[in-house]
Design a protein around this motif. Structure first.
Motif, PDB file in Angstrom:
ATOM      1  N   UNK A 273      -4.621  32.912  53.671  1.00  0.00           N
ATOM      2  CA  UNK A 273      -3.424  32.182  54.119  1.00  0.00           C
ATOM      3  C   UNK A 273      -3.796  31.034  55.053  1.00  0.00           C
ATOM      4  N   UNK A 274      -4.832  31.293  55.885  1.00  0.00           N
ATOM      5  CA  UNK A 274      -5.251  30.233  56.799  1.00  0.00           C
ATOM      6  C   UNK A 274      -5.813  29.052  56.018  1.00  0.00           C
ATOM      7  N   UNK A 275      -6.590  29.346  54.954  1.00  0.00           N
ATOM      8  CA  UNK A 275      -7.129  28.262  54.124  1.00  0.00           C
ATOM      9  C   UNK A 275      -6.003  27.556  53.380  1.00  0.00           C
ATOM     10  N   UNK A 276      -5.032  28.353  52.887  1.00  0.00           N
ATOM     11  CA  UNK A 276      -3.934  27.810  52.093  1.00  0.00           C
ATOM     12  C   UNK A 276      -3.046  26.875  52.930  1.00  0.00           C
ATOM     13  N   UNK A 277      -2.984  27.131  54.210  1.00  0.00           N
ATOM     14  CA  UNK A 277      -2.121  26.323  55.087  1.00  0.00           C
ATOM     15  C   UNK A 277      -2.588  24.863  55.116  1.00  0.00           C
ATOM     16  N   UNK A 278      -3.849  24.629  54.721  1.00  0.00           N
ATOM     17  CA  UNK A 278      -4.355  23.262  54.637  1.00  0.00           C
ATOM     18  C   UNK A 278      -4.844  22.690  55.970  1.00  0.00           C
TER      19      UNK A 278
ATOM     20  N   UNK B 144     -10.855  19.735  56.847  1.00  0.00           N
ATOM     21  CA  UNK B 144     -11.896  18.707  56.981  1.00  0.00           C
ATOM     22  C   UNK B 144     -13.076  19.191  57.829  1.00  0.00           C
ATOM     23  N   UNK B 145     -12.947  20.421  58.362  1.00  0.00           N
ATOM     24  CA  UNK B 145     -14.023  20.981  59.189  1.00  0.00           C
ATOM     25  C   UNK B 145     -14.803  22.008  58.356  1.00  0.00           C
ATOM     26  N   UNK B 146     -15.978  21.594  57.805  1.00  0.00           N
ATOM     27  CA  UNK B 146     -16.706  22.510  56.900  1.00  0.00           C
ATOM     28  C   UNK B 146     -17.082  23.824  57.585  1.00  0.00           C
ATOM     29  N   UNK B 147     -17.444  23.797  58.857  1.00  0.00           N
ATOM     30  CA  UNK B 147     -17.842  25.024  59.559  1.00  0.00           C
ATOM     31  C   UNK B 147     -16.703  26.043  59.565  1.00  0.00           C
ATOM     32  N   UNK B 148     -15.485  25.520  59.800  1.00  0.00           N
ATOM     33  CA  UNK B 148     -14.308  26.381  59.838  1.00  0.00           C
ATOM     34  C   UNK B 148     -14.075  27.041  58.474  1.00  0.00           C
ATOM     35  N   UNK B 149     -14.139  26.230  57.433  1.00  0.00           N
ATOM     36  CA  UNK B 149     -13.900  26.733  56.076  1.00  0.00           C
ATOM     37  C   UNK B 149     -14.981  27.758  55.691  1.00  0.00           C
ATOM     38  N   UNK B 150     -16.252  27.408  55.989  1.00  0.00           N
ATOM     39  CA  UNK B 150     -17.358  28.305  55.636  1.00  0.00           C
ATOM     40  C   UNK B 150     -17.224  29.635  56.397  1.00  0.00           C
ATOM     41  N   UNK B 151     -16.846  29.527  57.655  1.00  0.00           N
ATOM     42  CA  UNK B 151     -16.666  30.727  58.474  1.00  0.00           C
ATOM     43  C   UNK B 151     -15.612  31.663  57.874  1.00  0.00           C
TER      44      UNK B 151
END
Lengths: 119, 505
Positions: B305-310, B314-321
């Motif tokens: 859900x956090x990823x889906x919220x958009x 733009x922060x790759x570290x956040x997405x990878x984490x």
């Protein structure tokens, strides 16, 4: 001043994610992994809301909620119980919990329930 | 020639009797038969008939090449299932003995040929075949004597007795309740099911008093239902005098009197405690398993859900984490699902081991390293001490170590350390995993390796985990000819040890 929410959750991953989401929504957050940590936190500061899991390694969220609701110091604090165990909903009502949310939950739904209790 | 004349004519010697069969013989016009008038019959036939007609056991005689049939009153009354007897006396057996003749004839022929008697046992009668030798020294006839065999095997009370013995042997208690005077009769097995001695005598009231207080309403409504429908069925608990609780299943049928009022309730009771416990354990298992699967699902749903919220995409570290965290929870769910499958494999006996020699300490280090990455609450200390290889299924033993380490962390929420050590003792490698947690009291220690077992007290019940990990571990150890055991004291902590044979051959 932002509201303080006390989270009690033994699962590290769930605890971290709730803490992050609540902080993103501008809440102050205290976390506890078990009943003992929760009691220490409570002794230091009374929160505006308690979000609590049922199965704790050293206690039972339902029993904790009963105690909170019986104590004059804490009975005014809204308690939301969360659990993956469906029958816990009935026992959380018996324990005078203010709301119940079943796991897995929707993050927006969780925030909505919290805001409703704090309004 | 009229019948009256016959009667007078034949009222001589062996035909003087007043019994029904003699009367029938006297009423027959024998001159119209191949035997001719009775006063001209061979003495052997006359003597045989005088014995037969006065005998008080059923007897029949088949005489001559036509097998002319004679029998006595006793035969008529005891073998009432035969056809009308008047028609048979004096007739050829082939014509008169319609029902049984095909079975009897070969035996009669055998006796005639051999001149020796036969003794045949059957369900309701034993048959005694005897040869009658005439004046020419040849077998002219065969007498069959019917001996009642029901005193040994056939009658109704005997059948009931046998049924009772059979039900006793299978642990079924039978009972009969008189609904008018509220009394009960029962088999000794019922007493055993109630935890009493076989010879104990209890009233219906005393038996009802043994019902678990919470189940009284169930038995009452089962009885009400039986009075309406005619059938009784009830599953309820009985409390023995030693306070142990036993599940009983009772089934019965209502018997009505001539006014259609229920007068008796006949039924049987069996102990279903084992089935009930298994059923409850399975329900528990489903509840615990679903809880365990929902826990990782809760955080996975949150990450997605956090990823889906958009936000912050733009922060790759956040997405990878987030993706890494989600992946680790998916792995956790996978492990859970595999342990369900392992469990059903054990139950069906399909566990294959991939045996290979390997260094046990290396495997322990791998598991410990993996835990150190994901665990922030506990420090894991490992002291290796095995220089030799062991022979075993590396991934299965890894599963055991993983399970014991995860239990140690789970059941010691207030401590910060788990100690793991390994050593060689004689021909065995021994691994110990020690925590400083809640501990397990002595009476529960032997049960932790049982399927679905979880300590019954509040503290442990609320801890996560579902009692199959130790059951699986114990099974894996058994298949390696190894051992697994526990040392624990409540409040001080628990140490699990397991041992494996060293690969020295």
């Amino acid at each position: 001043m932002s509201k303080l929410i006390q989270v009690i959750e033994d699962d590290e991953a769930i605890r971290d994610v709730i803490e992050y989401i609540l902080q993103q929504s501008e809440f102050e957050v205290n976390v506890a992994a078990n009943a003992r940590e929760f009691k220490i936190n409570l002794f230091n500061t009374l929160p505006d809301l308690i979000l609590m899991d049922v199965k704790l390694p050293d206690g039972d969220g339902i029993q904790l909620c009963k105690q909170l609701k019986q104590s004059l110091d804490t009975r005014h604090i809204p308690v939301i119980i969360m659990s993956a165990h469906a029958p816990a909903e009935a026992s959380s009502k018996e324990a005078s919990a203010d709301d119940f949310i079943s796991k897995p939950f929707d993050l927006n739904e969780l925030l909505k329930r919290i805001e409703a209790q704090l309004a | 020639m009229g019948k009256e004349e016959n009667l007078t004519d034949y009222r001589v010697g062996f035909l003087k009797g007043a019994d029904e069969c003699t009367k029938v013989i006297r009423s027959i016009d024998w001159n119209q038969t191949s035997l001719g008038a009775p006063n001209n019959w061979p003495q052997s036939l006359k003597t045989t008939l005088s014995i037969l007609l006065s005998a008080k056991v059923p007897m029949a005689l088949f005489w001559g090449p036509e097998y002319i049939q004679f029998h006595n009153d006793s035969y008529v009354s005891e073998l009432s299932w035969e056809t009308r007897h008047e028609a048979k006396i004096g007739q050829a057996a082939a014509d008169s003995h319609t029902r049984n003749w095909p079975c009897i004839k070969p035996l009669v022929d055998l006796v005639i040929a051999d001149g020796e008697g036969l003794y045949i046992e059957d369900l309701s009668f034993n048959f005694c075949y005897s040869a009658v030798v005439d004046e020419t020294d040849s077998v002219a006839g065969v007498i069959i004597t019917y001996l009642d065999s029901s005193s040994k095997t056939g009658d109704v009370s005997n059948a009931e007795e046998r049924l009772r013995m059979a039900s006793d042997a299978t642990g079924i208690g039978s009972w009969d309740i008189d609904l008018n005077c509220n009394s009960i009769t029962y088999t000794p097995t019922l007493m055993e099911l109630l935890g009493m001695d076989r010879d104990d005598r209890l009233t219906l009231e005393e038996i009802n008093a043994l019902t678990h207080p919470n189940d009284k309403s169930i038995t009452d409504s089962a009885l009400m239902c039986a009075l309406e429908t005619g059938y009784y069925h009830c599953e309820s608990r009985i409390v023995w005098l030693d306070d142990s609780v036993h599940w009983m299943s009772s089934t019965g049928k209502v018997i009505y009197d001539e006014y259609e009022f229920p007068s008796r309730l006949l039924g049987t009771t069996v102990d279903i405690t084992e089935n009930k416990i298994e059923q409850m354990e399975k329900n528990d298992f489903i509840a615990i398993a679903s809880h365990e699967l929902k826990t990782p699902l809760t955080s996975i749903k949150a990450y997605v859900q956090m990823l889906k919220s958009g936000r912050r995409l733009d922060d790759p570290d956040y997405v990878i984490n987030l993706a890494t965290r989600a992946e680790s929870q998916v792995n956790r769910m996978t492990k859970l699902i595999y342990s369900f499958l392992d469990m059903s494999r054990i139950e069906s006996g399909h566990v294959d081991l991939q045996m290979e020699p390997f260094m046990l300490d290396d495997l322990i280090s791998e598991v410990v390293k993996d835990y150190m990455i994901h665990t922030s609450t506990h420090a894991l200390l490992f002291s290796p001490g095995i220089a030799e290889k062991i022979e075993g299924d590396r991934s299965r033993i890894g599963q055991v170590i993983d399970n014991l380490v995860s239990n140690a962390i789970k059941y010691s929420p207030l401590s910060k350390m788990v100690e793991i050590s390994s050593m060689t003792v004689g021909e065995e490698a021994i691994v110990s995993i020690k925590d400083y947690g809640i501990g397990i009291d002595h009476k529960h220690q032997s049960k932790v390796f049982e399927r679905f077992y979880r300590a019954d007290d509040q503290k442990a019940r609320n801890a996560v985990g579902f009692g199959i990990g130790l059951y699986l571990s114990a099974d894996i150890m058994k298949r390696h000819n190894g051992g697994i055991w526990i040392e624990s004291a409540p409040g001080e902590g628990t140490t699990f040890h397991f041992s494996l044979p060293l690969s020295r051959s």
